[in-house]
Design a protein around this motif. Structure first.
Motif, PDB file in Angstrom:
ATOM      1  N   GLU A 191       0.820  -1.206   0.000  1.00  0.00           N
ATOM      2  CA  GLU A 191       0.000   0.000   0.000  1.00  0.00           C
ATOM      3  C   GLU A 191       0.859   1.263   0.000  1.00  0.00           C
ATOM      4  O   GLU A 191       0.490   2.270  -0.600  1.00  0.00           O
ATOM      5  N   VAL A 192       2.006   1.211   0.681  1.00  0.00           N
ATOM      6  CA  VAL A 192       2.921   2.353   0.648  1.00  0.00           C
ATOM      7  C   VAL A 192       3.476   2.548  -0.757  1.00  0.00           C
ATOM      8  O   VAL A 192       3.580   3.677  -1.266  1.00  0.00           O
ATOM      9  N   ILE A 193       3.811   1.448  -1.414  1.00  0.00           N
ATOM     10  CA  ILE A 193       4.370   1.528  -2.771  1.00  0.00           C
ATOM     11  C   ILE A 193       3.357   2.088  -3.762  1.00  0.00           C
ATOM     12  O   ILE A 193       3.655   2.989  -4.554  1.00  0.00           O
ATOM     13  N   PHE A 194       2.129   1.566  -3.688  1.00  0.00           N
ATOM     14  CA  PHE A 194       1.112   1.983  -4.663  1.00  0.00           C
ATOM     15  C   PHE A 194       0.281   3.165  -4.181  1.00  0.00           C
ATOM     16  O   PHE A 194      -0.454   3.752  -4.978  1.00  0.00           O
ATOM     17  N   GLN A 195       0.381   3.510  -2.880  1.00  0.00           N
ATOM     18  CA  GLN A 195      -0.250   4.689  -2.299  1.00  0.00           C
ATOM     19  C   GLN A 195      -1.715   4.843  -2.706  1.00  0.00           C
ATOM     20  O   GLN A 195      -2.100   5.840  -3.325  1.00  0.00           O
ATOM     21  N   PRO A 196      -2.585   3.913  -2.346  1.00  0.00           N
ATOM     22  CA  PRO A 196      -3.988   4.051  -2.718  1.00  0.00           C
ATOM     23  C   PRO A 196      -4.742   5.095  -1.903  1.00  0.00           C
ATOM     24  O   PRO A 196      -5.733   5.630  -2.365  1.00  0.00           O
ATOM     25  N   ARG A 197      -4.274   5.393  -0.666  1.00  0.00           N
ATOM     26  CA  ARG A 197      -4.937   6.378   0.203  1.00  0.00           C
ATOM     27  C   ARG A 197      -6.432   6.091   0.336  1.00  0.00           C
ATOM     28  O   ARG A 197      -7.271   6.986   0.210  1.00  0.00           O
ATOM     29  N   ILE A 198      -6.772   4.849   0.543  1.00  0.00           N
ATOM     30  CA  ILE A 198      -8.162   4.433   0.663  1.00  0.00           C
ATOM     31  C   ILE A 198      -8.360   3.843   2.062  1.00  0.00           C
ATOM     32  O   ILE A 198      -7.642   2.926   2.467  1.00  0.00           O
ATOM     33  N   SER A 244       4.454   7.808  21.233  1.00  0.00           N
ATOM     34  CA  SER A 244       3.981   9.191  21.127  1.00  0.00           C
ATOM     35  C   SER A 244       4.863  10.001  20.189  1.00  0.00           C
ATOM     36  O   SER A 244       4.369  10.772  19.356  1.00  0.00           O
ATOM     37  N   LEU A 245       6.173   9.826  20.307  1.00  0.00           N
ATOM     38  CA  LEU A 245       7.104  10.545  19.425  1.00  0.00           C
ATOM     39  C   LEU A 245       6.980  10.095  17.977  1.00  0.00           C
ATOM     40  O   LEU A 245       7.257  10.859  17.051  1.00  0.00           O
ATOM     41  N   SER A 246       6.524   8.850  17.776  1.00  0.00           N
ATOM     42  CA  SER A 246       6.393   8.351  16.407  1.00  0.00           C
ATOM     43  C   SER A 246       5.314   9.082  15.623  1.00  0.00           C
ATOM     44  O   SER A 246       5.272   8.999  14.392  1.00  0.00           O
ATOM     45  N   VAL A 251       6.214   6.642  10.512  1.00  0.00           N
ATOM     46  CA  VAL A 251       6.028   5.347  11.155  1.00  0.00           C
ATOM     47  C   VAL A 251       4.611   5.207  11.710  1.00  0.00           C
ATOM     48  O   VAL A 251       3.970   4.161  11.573  1.00  0.00           O
ATOM     49  N   TYR A 252       4.105   6.284  12.339  1.00  0.00           N
ATOM     50  CA  TYR A 252       2.824   6.188  13.030  1.00  0.00           C
ATOM     51  C   TYR A 252       1.648   5.902  12.093  1.00  0.00           C
ATOM     52  O   TYR A 252       0.879   4.959  12.346  1.00  0.00           O
ATOM     53  N   PRO A 253       1.456   6.664  11.010  1.00  0.00           N
ATOM     54  CA  PRO A 253       0.303   6.363  10.155  1.00  0.00           C
ATOM     55  C   PRO A 253       0.384   5.007   9.466  1.00  0.00           C
ATOM     56  O   PRO A 253      -0.645   4.429   9.115  1.00  0.00           O
ATOM     57  N   ILE A 254       1.582   4.474   9.288  1.00  0.00           N
ATOM     58  CA  ILE A 254       1.718   3.190   8.590  1.00  0.00           C
ATOM     59  C   ILE A 254       1.714   2.018   9.565  1.00  0.00           C
ATOM     60  O   ILE A 254       0.976   1.043   9.389  1.00  0.00           O
ATOM     61  N   LEU A 255       2.521   2.099  10.605  1.00  0.00           N
ATOM     62  CA  LEU A 255       2.699   0.968  11.513  1.00  0.00           C
ATOM     63  C   LEU A 255       2.135   1.201  12.910  1.00  0.00           C
ATOM     64  O   LEU A 255       2.286   0.352  13.785  1.00  0.00           O
ATOM     65  N   GLY A 256       1.475   2.346  13.113  1.00  0.00           N
ATOM     66  CA  GLY A 256       1.032   2.711  14.455  1.00  0.00           C
ATOM     67  C   GLY A 256       0.175   1.667  15.127  1.00  0.00           C
ATOM     68  O   GLY A 256       0.398   1.314  16.290  1.00  0.00           O
ATOM     69  N   ARG A 257      -0.823   1.126  14.415  1.00  0.00           N
ATOM     70  CA  ARG A 257      -1.727   0.155  15.037  1.00  0.00           C
ATOM     71  C   ARG A 257      -0.999  -1.153  15.358  1.00  0.00           C
ATOM     72  O   ARG A 257      -1.274  -1.785  16.393  1.00  0.00           O
ATOM     73  N   LEU A 258      -0.085  -1.566  14.504  1.00  0.00           N
ATOM     74  CA  LEU A 258       0.663  -2.791  14.778  1.00  0.00           C
ATOM     75  C   LEU A 258       1.571  -2.609  15.996  1.00  0.00           C
ATOM     76  O   LEU A 258       1.660  -3.488  16.865  1.00  0.00           O
ATOM     77  N   LEU A 259       2.245  -1.465  16.058  1.00  0.00           N
ATOM     78  CA  LEU A 259       3.139  -1.217  17.183  1.00  0.00           C
ATOM     79  C   LEU A 259       2.353  -1.048  18.481  1.00  0.00           C
ATOM     80  O   LEU A 259       2.771  -1.527  19.545  1.00  0.00           O
ATOM     81  N   PHE A 260       1.212  -0.385  18.401  1.00  0.00           N
ATOM     82  CA  PHE A 260       0.393  -0.225  19.599  1.00  0.00           C
ATOM     83  C   PHE A 260      -0.161  -1.565  20.073  1.00  0.00           C
ATOM     84  O   PHE A 260      -0.342  -1.774  21.272  1.00  0.00           O
ATOM     85  N   SER A 261      -0.442  -2.471  19.142  1.00  0.00           N
ATOM     86  CA  SER A 261      -0.935  -3.788  19.571  1.00  0.00           C
ATOM     87  C   SER A 261       0.129  -4.513  20.384  1.00  0.00           C
ATOM     88  O   SER A 261      -0.181  -5.186  21.378  1.00  0.00           O
ATOM     89  N   LEU A 262       1.404  -4.374  20.010  1.00  0.00           N
ATOM     90  CA  LEU A 262       2.490  -4.974  20.789  1.00  0.00           C
ATOM     91  C   LEU A 262       2.598  -4.319  22.166  1.00  0.00           C
ATOM     92  O   LEU A 262       2.811  -4.996  23.178  1.00  0.00           O
TER      93      LEU A 262
END
Length: 375
Positions: A191-198, A244-246, A251-262
């Motif tokens: 999704e980052v590569i193709f950037q659908p923003r959906i 919080s700093l992320s 990093v936050y908009p892409i991986l935020g939910r995965l990192l927060f789950s950890l």
């Protein structure tokens, strides 16, 4: 009720308060989250945004959307831990009957309430909401009630639970969780590569299945008495500061939910195993209140948005002051908490009771059969 289940309810209370505060900030400030990182791409161009906006985005309530992440982790934990604890054979009919009667009847009432009062958004929107598929396209993702996308996602993750059990039987719980995590990273990378923003793509089941699976992994470790997080609580504080700093990086908009789950599974592991501290009457009362908020959290989630926006705007229209904003948020929460008291007892509890009765009658019928899957 066992103390660890009360603590789960407290965490549910925290999750709904995070979501509620997030939606309240949206009502007051509009779309305050910063997702456009400008020419630097990797981190925020601080000169383009007001400092207050940046700071709000870094606060717990500014990151309140992660309350949904916590809900998903708790869901995975409870469903998988409950299955292991029961010691029973997994039955598709029983599992989906429980999930349907726990989730769908109150949800259906909420859909009807908002459809009649605010409109359906068209036949497609109504059809997809009734079938819990409205999160699969941006055309219907936020219609009727913007909060409902996560309920559709939750239903789809329930459908994936038998797949999770099959993978667990073949690979083990650890490798299964890692495989689902790899799937999430792969789909996010594409999704980052193709950037659908959906929205329907970024918040899709392949991306967020890992969040639910992380909770299930914690549930299995908890069932076997194994610890995930054995460090000092100071490490949890450090993890949260880094998250919080992320928010000022990509990093936050892409991986935020995965990192927060950890982060959340570490937090839950610490909290569930923490010895009960000596507490005052006030502390125990606050604990009970937070647990009660957690019990009502599904009803609060169902009915608070989008009427929350209208209530806050009404309460703050004459006075523009941050104290007034805070009081409006507290007043709105008290209102929806009171509503949830009735919807929990009049909708949620009867729905679960009816489901148990109907399923028991169906199981007693001579012709009743159900496919089974060993744990």
């Amino acid at each position: 009720m066992p103390r660890h289940l009360e603590r789960i309810n407290v965490l549910r209370g925290v999750a709904i308060m995070l979501v509620f505060s997030y939606h309240s900030l949206l009502a007051i400030f509009g779309s305050y989250e910063i997702l456009d990182f400008g020419p630097t791409w990797l981190w925020l161009d601080f000169a383009r945004f007001a400092p207050n906006r940046i700071l709000i985005s870094m606060t717990p309530w500014g990151m309140g959307a992660q309350g949904v992440t916590l809900f998903l982790v708790i869901s995975g934990f409870l469903i998988h831990w409950g299955f292991l604890k029961s010691g029973a054979t997994f039955r598709l009919s029983e599992f989906f009957s429980k999930r349907f009667w726990r989730i769908y009847p109150p949800y259906l009432v909420a859909v009807l309430v908002f459809s009649l009062s605010l409109g359906t958004g068209g036949p497609l929107s109504l059809l997809t909401h009734l079938t819990l598929t409205h999160n699969l396209t941006d055309r219907t993702f936020t219609t009727i009630n913007p909060s409902f996308w996560s309920l559709a996602l939750e239903a789809q993750l329930y459908v994936l639970y038998p797949v999770f059990l099959l993978l667990r039987r073949r690979l083990g719980i650890g490798k299964t969780t890692l495989a689902i995590g790899a799937l999430a990273v792969l789909t996010l990378a594409l999704e980052v590569i193709f950037q659908p923003r959906i929205l329907a793509v970024w918040l899709s089941p392949p991306n967020l299945w890992f969040v639910w699976a992380a909770g299930a992994y914690l549930g299995e470790q908890f069932y076997h008495g194994k610890r995930i997080f054995t460090r000092s609580p100071a490490y949890l504080v450090g993890m949260y500061v880094l998250l919080s700093l992320s928010t000022v990086t990509i990093v936050y908009p892409i991986l935020g939910r995965l990192l927060f789950s950890l982060f959340f599974i570490c937090l839950m592991d610490w909290y569930l195993h923490r010895a009960a501290p000596a507490t005052t009457a006030v502390g125990e009362a606050l604990f009970r209140l937070a647990a009660r908020v957690g019990v009502y959290s599904y009803s609060i989630y169902l009915f608070h948005q989008p009427f929350l926006y209208q209530i806050i705007h009404f309460l703050t229209s004459r006075y523009q002051h941050r104290v007034v904003d805070a009081l409006a948020i507290l007043g709105a929460f008290a209102l929806f908490f009171g509503l949830a008291h009735f919807t929990y007892h009049w909708l949620e509890v009867p729905s679960v009771r009816w489901g148990k009765t109907l399923y028991a009658r169906w199981r007693q019928a001579p012709a009743a059969t159900a496919p089974a899957l060993n744990s």
